[in-house]
Design an enzyme around this catalytic site. Structure first.
Site: not given
Ligand code: UT7
Length: 355
Positions: A110, A282, A312
């Site tokens: 990225c 980004h 992204n």
């Molecule tokens: O260019 C760089 C590329 N990468 C990035 O930019 C990633 C940076 N990170 C992020 O943007 C965030 O960490 C995410 C958007 C990927 C995830 O958001 P988060 O607030 O960190 O969520 P989390 O991973 O803590 O997950 C919270 C909950 C989990 O469920 P439980 O374990 O609390 O029951 C996940 O399983 O949300 C769940 N979850 C979803 N639910 C609905 C994860 N993805 C999804 C989804 N829809 N798509």
């Protein structure tokens, strides 16, 4: 001597994938995706990285009123080229007919466009080349595991480009290096102050990497296939796979390093954050951008976003946004812009531009 941006261009595929479309293939919801990321839809290519890069390049060259034959250098920041070889930049060269250009790809995920821009400008500054086409193009849709809801909702495909030109300053004193200088008093130390004046120019930059954290955001390449590999090494298993990501780790990394690198760069350039018209970051996640704005105590209005529409787009996100703002007339001559990127590697960095 100064380096100017003389044209920008971008391209996103027509095919749109909405959050509602994703609800059909993974357990997710439009509300969750919007709340956690700010993303509403993304574009998916059926033509590949080179085709998108060529289209963005044509638009940038048209704005720059520059013929492809006049290019000395083409760098494509991509980690998702259509082929392992030739490089995407060579394919772009062939499609454009830019016969005289040196061409290579730069792999920094990225951060690819930002690192490519800095690399090109160092070549221009050295006097080795006069005109460079810099492209950020990526097809993350082919690396995504479409059954993994934590990654497949984030990414989209696209390409952005900019044409940079080295120009000798009209008038001005001749420096110790024998070149014309844009600011005769030469009071400032950094590259930016030396050349910042009334034209669009590239300022100083910082590029960083932490290869020790590669596993945080990873996608394996083609498998080792020669018949001499011993089974017990396990290396045969390292075949091409899907992207894997520790989202929370990447999130923490971004909200820490992006403000840090921006602050370090502004300090180096002796420019207070208040003087920056736009922070063009980004486009990964609205919450990351908001956290950077908060940490830098700058109003969110100074942080333009288009991730709601495109998600992204990896190395393409910064040049697509730059081109959109340029074409919408949002950039005025003399605006100071701070660009910052981060991604797999891990890599991150920032660059100053004077419009
Ligand atoms: O260019 C760089 C590329 N990468 C990035 O930019 C990633 C940076 N990170 C992020 O943007 C965030 O960490 C995410 C958007 C990927 C995830 O958001 P988060 O607030 O960190 O969520 P989390 O991973 O803590 O997950 C919270 C909950 C989990 O469920 P439980 O374990 O609390 O029951 C996940 O399983 O949300 C769940 N979850 C979803 N639910 C609905 C994860 N993805 C999804 C989804 N829809 N798509």
């Amino acid at each position: 001597m100064e380096i100017k941006v003389i044209g920008t261009g971008s391209y996103v595929p027509e095919r749109t994938l909405t959050n509602e479309d994703l609800e059909q293939i993974v357990e997710t919801s439009d509300a969750w995706i919007r709340e956690r990321t700010g993303i509403g839809s993304r574009r998916i290519t059926e033509a590949g990285t080179t085709a998108m890069a060529v289209e963005a390049a044509k638009r940038a060259l048209e704005m720059a009123q520059t013929a492809p034959e006049a290019l000395d250098l083409i760098i494509v920041g991509t980690s998702t080229g259509d082929c392992l070889f030739p490089g995407t930049a060579c394919e772009v060269q062939a499609a454009l007919g830019a016969a005289g250009a040196a061409c290579f790809d730069l792999s920094a995920a990225c951060s690819g466009f930002l690192f490519s821009l800095n690399t090109a400008c160092v070549y221009l500054e050295s006097g080795a080349y006069q005109r460079a086409l810099v492209i950020g193009a990526d097809t993350l849709s082919k690396t995504v595991d479409w059954s993994d809801r934590s990654t497949c909702i984030l990414f989209g495909d696209g390409a952005g480009a900019a044409v940079f030109e080295r120009v000798e300053a009209a008038g001005g004193e001749t420096g110790a290096d024998g070149r014309k200088r844009a600011d005769p008093d030469g009071s400032a130390g950094g590259r930016m102050q030396k050349t910042w004046g009334h034209e669009s120019r590239v300022g100083p930059f910082i590029m960083k990497a932490d290869g020790g954290r590669g596993e945080v955001l990873h996608c394996a390449g083609t498998p080792l296939r020669n018949p001499f590999i011993k089974e017990e090494t396990g290396n045969k298993e390292k075949g091409f796979g899907y992207m894997t990501m520790n989202g929370q780790e990447v999130f923490r990394f971004a909200v820490k390093t992006v403000p840090e690198v921006l602050e370090a760069l502004l300090e180096k350039a002796e420019v207070p954050p208040e003087d920056i018209r736009y922070f063009i970051l980004h486009q990964a996640n609205e919450r990351i951008i908001a956290a950077v704005a908060k940490r830098m105590k700058q109003p969110i209005e100074k942080f333009p976003m288009n991730l709601e529409r495109y998600g992204n787009t990896s190395g393409a996100s910064i040049p697509i946004l730059l081109d959109e703002m340029n074409r919408e007339g949002k950039l005025a001559r003399g605006d100071k812009l701070a660009l910052a990127g981060f991604g797999a590697g891990l890599t991150w960095g920032a660059t100053l531009l004077l419009w």
